[in-house]
Design an enzyme around this catalytic site. Sequence first.
Site, PDB file in Angstrom:
ATOM      1  N   HIS A 216      -4.248  29.660  34.180  1.00  0.00           N
ATOM      2  CA  HIS A 216      -3.049  30.414  34.559  1.00  0.00           C
ATOM      3  C   HIS A 216      -2.161  30.709  33.353  1.00  0.00           C
ATOM      4  CE1 HIS A 216       0.800  30.895  37.029  1.00  0.00           C
ATOM      5  NE2 HIS A 216      -0.039  31.737  37.583  1.00  0.00           N
ATOM      6  N   LYS A 218      -0.582  32.405  29.957  1.00  0.00           N
ATOM      7  CA  LYS A 218      -0.389  33.736  29.390  1.00  0.00           C
ATOM      8  C   LYS A 218      -0.007  33.522  27.924  1.00  0.00           C
ATOM      9  CE  LYS A 218       0.496  34.303  33.925  1.00  0.00           C
ATOM     10  NZ  LYS A 218       0.702  33.210  34.882  1.00  0.00           N
ATOM     11  N   ASP A 223      -2.373  36.863  14.288  1.00  0.00           N
ATOM     12  CA  ASP A 223      -2.488  36.427  12.890  1.00  0.00           C
ATOM     13  C   ASP A 223      -2.063  34.981  12.681  1.00  0.00           C
ATOM     14  OD1 ASP A 223      -3.520  38.850  12.111  1.00  0.00           O
ATOM     15  OD2 ASP A 223      -1.623  39.660  11.377  1.00  0.00           O
ATOM     16  N   HIS A 401       9.376  36.298  39.494  1.00  0.00           N
ATOM     17  CA  HIS A 401       8.130  35.720  38.996  1.00  0.00           C
ATOM     18  C   HIS A 401       8.357  34.820  37.782  1.00  0.00           C
ATOM     19  CE1 HIS A 401       3.815  35.840  37.575  1.00  0.00           C
ATOM     20  NE2 HIS A 401       3.638  35.738  38.878  1.00  0.00           N
ATOM     21  N   LYS A 403       9.363  31.541  35.427  1.00  0.00           N
ATOM     22  CA  LYS A 403       9.170  30.094  35.498  1.00  0.00           C
ATOM     23  C   LYS A 403       9.985  29.476  34.362  1.00  0.00           C
ATOM     24  CE  LYS A 403       4.887  32.112  36.487  1.00  0.00           C
ATOM     25  NZ  LYS A 403       5.044  32.373  37.893  1.00  0.00           N
ATOM     26  N   ASP A 408      21.359  20.653  31.536  1.00  0.00           N
ATOM     27  CA  ASP A 408      22.489  20.063  30.803  1.00  0.00           C
ATOM     28  C   ASP A 408      22.891  20.863  29.566  1.00  0.00           C
ATOM     29  OD1 ASP A 408      22.900  18.046  32.597  1.00  0.00           O
ATOM     30  OD2 ASP A 408      21.842  16.508  31.456  1.00  0.00           O
TER      31      ASP A 408
END
Length: 483
Positions: A216, A218, A223, A401, A403, A408
Amino acid sequence: MPTPNRSHSPGAAARRRPGVRTTTIMRTAALACALQLGLGCASLPDAARELQMRPARPVEFDSARGPVSTRRAAAIMDELKRRSGDIDILDKHLAVEQAINADIPLDLGNRLILLQDGPATYAAMFAAIRGAKDHINLETYIFEDDGIGRQFADLLLERQAAGVQVNLIYDSVGCLDTPPAFFERLRSGGIAVLEFNPVNPLAGNKAEWLLNNRDHRKLLVVDGRTAFIGGINISESYSSGSARRPSPKKRTQAVGWRDTHLQLEGPVVARFQQLFIETWTRQKGTPLAARTYFPRLEKQGDEIVRAIGSASADPHSLIYLTLLSAIASAEQRVYLTNAYFAPDPQLLDTLTDAARRGVDVRLILPGQTDAWVVFHAGRSHYEELLRAGVRIYERSHAVMHSKTASIDGVWSTIGSTNLDWRSFLHNDELNAAIVGRDFARQMDAMFARDLAESDEVDLERWERRPLLLRLKEWAARLAEYWL
């Protein structure tokens, strides 16, 4: 508008239509129960016990020149405290972070760019790819054969033809709808292409058929100097972003996708590069072409970052342990945005405990989604959370979508990890944890903007929701381990 409809599990196709009937919900729940009985269940670690068992260790830092001395580390801590203001809170989060991730040093000297939504992210990624001179390593869950996917494919083939080695890992389930010819074109152009845990048990080089374990992540590394991570897949769905805009066909607001990505430059890029290569090796890909995958990296900024990867084969998810420990240590506020919220009992307890001790706990969750079973599974926990004092908001006018977490005002994370069983147990995931108040301010400002576009869930009104919604929540809860 097409949507990334393979966001979670091999059974994701069952929840592609949001208007599915209650009978289908029940069948999905029954199938999930049967799978649990037939295949057995992995379990999540006890975060409190894990933390107690790990010995206290001084915070370790790495710079562009390698590990820093104890004296230099102490000076860095003093400077962090000076900039962060609240010494006790910073000390606590650094101690927790170090206890969980003692084998992964905090990398100094990084530059971070917060990227919101698809258009900004794709523009930055395209610019980095066009500037590649040595290699491009790309790892993605979804790579669609649509307008955006073809732009990526054309650009990658162009760079490969120019002598830049392109290596691609794509997830087999995430790309179920992508025609094999799409990837064959990339292979024919010289790109090294690896299918993660193929759905076809006869494909691939591994003896095990691990259909339930998905990649999952991404990740894009260019380079060995620039990395991109976050929640954005390669799909036309993200191309319009989350800004409100009139639909050309209806006199209403078209719905876009709200997501967050991160561009990184500096020493931490080598950590993300190593995680890509480890995945390639575990999946028994053909040996990578010789390139300068680990160039000498110089200081690019002042941000302190830890790269945290988790894989289904690991004894436990470091991302899960890190997040739970950070929430458990929170003293002032916990701000979370997440696409797929189906919390396990331990995460639920950690959130409610934080709220009960006076921490300002706020969740921004989807108001509409491409994964309706997860949507209702998450909602089944609202009442308990609201009664404990957790404030819940549902993002309107866009599909949430992202995450992300900000805790704090000193600790932040961005990555691919959802707040559900699948991410913590069955998926390979990737996050960046950032320590310091400067970046946390950007995260909190982003959270405030999303909050302004969200509707708060009121406990009294929620308790009066229709019986049909309650039934959907109950059925979805039965299946949440496998969602």
